[in-house]
Design an enzyme around this catalytic site. Structure first.
Site, PDB file in Angstrom:
ATOM      1  CG  HIS A  93      -1.950   1.061   1.206  1.00 28.37           C
ATOM      2  ND1 HIS A  93      -1.670   2.355   1.538  1.00 28.37           N
ATOM      3  CD2 HIS A  93      -3.260   1.033   0.850  1.00 28.37           C
ATOM      4  CE1 HIS A  93      -2.774   3.087   1.391  1.00 28.37           C
ATOM      5  NE2 HIS A  93      -3.754   2.300   0.975  1.00 28.37           N
TER       6      HIS A  93
ATOM      7  CD  GLU B 279      -5.206   1.871  -3.133  1.00 32.85           C
ATOM      8  OE1 GLU B 279      -6.397   1.901  -2.834  1.00 32.85           O
ATOM      9  OE2 GLU B 279      -4.301   1.842  -2.291  1.00 32.85           O
TER      10      GLU B 279
ATOM     11  N   GLY C 146      -7.452   9.040   0.233  1.00 36.16           N
ATOM     12  CA  GLY C 146      -7.840   9.775   1.428  1.00 36.16           C
ATOM     13  C   GLY C 146      -7.918  11.285   1.223  1.00 36.16           C
TER      14      GLY C 146
ATOM     15  CB  SER D 199     -11.253   9.573  -3.207  1.00 40.79           C
ATOM     16  OG  SER D 199     -10.300  10.150  -2.314  1.00 40.79           O
TER      17      SER D 199
ATOM     18  N   GLY E 107     -11.018   2.786   1.119  1.00 43.43           N
ATOM     19  CA  GLY E 107     -10.577   3.150   2.459  1.00 43.43           C
ATOM     20  C   GLY E 107     -11.703   3.814   3.227  1.00 43.43           C
ATOM     21  N   GLY E 108     -11.731   5.138   3.185  1.00 39.35           N
ATOM     22  CA  GLY E 108     -12.663   5.918   3.995  1.00 39.35           C
ATOM     23  C   GLY E 108     -14.123   5.510   3.862  1.00 39.35           C
TER      24      GLY E 108
HETATM   25  P1  PGA Z   1      -9.567   6.047   0.357  1.00 37.88           P
HETATM   26  O1  PGA Z   1      -8.382   5.036   0.713  1.00 37.88           O
HETATM   27  O2  PGA Z   1     -10.674   5.243  -0.281  1.00 37.88           O
HETATM   28  O3  PGA Z   1      -9.947   6.627   1.674  1.00 37.88           O
HETATM   29  O4  PGA Z   1      -8.997   7.068  -0.583  1.00 37.88           O
HETATM   30  C1  PGA Z   1      -7.947   4.094  -0.216  1.00 37.88           C
HETATM   31  C2  PGA Z   1      -6.829   3.297   0.373  1.00 37.88           C
HETATM   32  O5  PGA Z   1      -6.336   3.627   1.462  1.00 37.88           O
HETATM   33  O6  PGA Z   1      -6.396   2.320  -0.239  1.00 37.88           O
END
Ligand code: PGA
Length: 244
Positions: A84, A156, A162, A202, A223-224
Site C-alpha cells: 500500500h 491507487e 484519502g 477516494s 478506504g474511507g
Molecule cells: P480512500 O483510501 O478510499 O480513503 O482514498 C484508499 C486506500 O487507502 O487504499
C-alpha cells in the site's frame, strides 16, 4: 488504523445484515491485524472474506512486531494487501520488499492484493506510465503465469488516497489498460485478461458505478468509504449493477 474493536465488529455485523447476496461481487474486509480474530469470528458463515493489510515475508523467527503468512492463515485470512502506498511512503517498503512478500504470500496460499500508483509530482511530471510500469515489473518479478493469475492488483494514485480527489474514470482506465498491456507482454494475454485490477483512491458511493464500468477496472480498494456500512453497501450495490 481506523476503528477500534467494537466499531469494527459492529460494522461487519451491519454489512452482513444488510448486504444483498450478489454472486458477481466478491467482498472482503481488511481490518488491522489485531482485530482479524474478532472480525473473522463475526464474519463466520458469511460470504464476506477476511484480509490483512500487511504481512512479513519470513515464515517465522526473530522479527519483533511482524506477522507471518501462517499467522494470517491461522486467523482465517484469505487475502493480504501488499505495498500500500502508505507502507511504501511511511514505512519505506520498496518494490523489492513487496516482491519478497508477494512470493511468500503466493507460496502460503493467501491471495495477494498488490498496490501500485504514482504520486502527484510524478503525475504532473508526466511519469505516471513509467512509474506504474516500473512498480509492476519489479513488484511482480519472478512470478509464474499461474501465480500472476492469482494476484490481484490495485492501482491507487497516491494523490487520490484519502484526499477526496478521485482519478477520473478516463484517467484510471488509461492506467488500468496500460497495466493490462504490460501484463500481457510479460505473462501472455490469457493471464492478463484474467487478472483482477482494482482501482483505489477516494472511491465512494457516488463515483463507484462510473469507475467500475470502465472495461479494465475490475474492482475497488476502498478506504474511507468502507468505514461506514451505508457507503460500503452502496459501493457493493453499484458493483452488482455492472454487467461485463
Ligand atoms: P480512500 O483510501 O478510499 O480513503 O482514498 C484508499 C486506500 O487507502 O487504499
Amino acid at each position: 488504523m481506523n476503528l477500534l474493536r467494537d466499531s469494527s465488529v459492529a460494522l461487519v455485523h451491519q454489512l452482513m445484515d444488510q448486504m444483498q447476496e450478489n454472486a458477481s461481487v466478491g467482498v472482503a474486509v481488511c481490518p488491522p491485524s489485531v482485530y482479524l480474530h474478532d472480525v473473522g469470528a463475526a464474519l463466520r458463515g458469511s460470504s464476506i472474506a477476511l484480509g490483512a493489510q500487511n504481512v512479513y515475508h519470513a515464515a517465522e523467527g526473530a522479527y519483533t512486531g511482524e506477522v507471518s503468512c501462517g499467522m494470517l492463515l491461522d486467523l482465517g485470512c484469505q487475502y493480504v494487501i501488499l505495498g500500500h502506498s502508505e507502507r511504501r511512503a511511511i514505512f519505506g517498503e520498496s518494490d523489492a520488499d513487496v516482491n519478497q512478500k508477494l512470493h511468500a504470500v503466493l507460496k502460503s496460499g493467501l491471495k495477494p492484493i498488490v498496490c501500485i500508483g504514482e504520486t502527484l509530482a510524478q503525475r504532473e511530471a508526466g511519469e505516471t506510465q513509467k512509474v506504474v510500469r516500473s512498480q509492476c515489473t519489479h513488484s511482480l518479478a519472478g512470478l509464474s503465469p499461474e501465480q500472476m493469475a492469482e494476484t490481484v492488483l490495485a492501482y491507487e494514485p497516491v494523490w487520490a488516497i484519502g484526499t477526496g480527489k478521485t482519478a477520473t474514470p478516463a484517467q484510471a482506465e488509461e492506467v488500468h489498460a496500460d497495466i493490462r498491456d504490460l501484463l500481457s507482454t510479460i505473462f501472455g494475454k490469457a493471464v492478463a485478461d484474467k487478472v483482477v485490477i482494482q482501482y483505489g483512491g477516494s472511491v465512494k458511493a457516488d463515483n463507484a458505478h462510473e469507475l467500475l464500468s470502465q472495461p479494465n477496472i475490475d474492482g475497488a480498494l476502498v478506504g474511507g468509504a468502507a468505514l461506514k456500512a451505508d457507503s460500503f453497501l452502496a459501493i457493493v450495490q453499484a458493483a452488482g449493477k455492472i454487467q461485463k
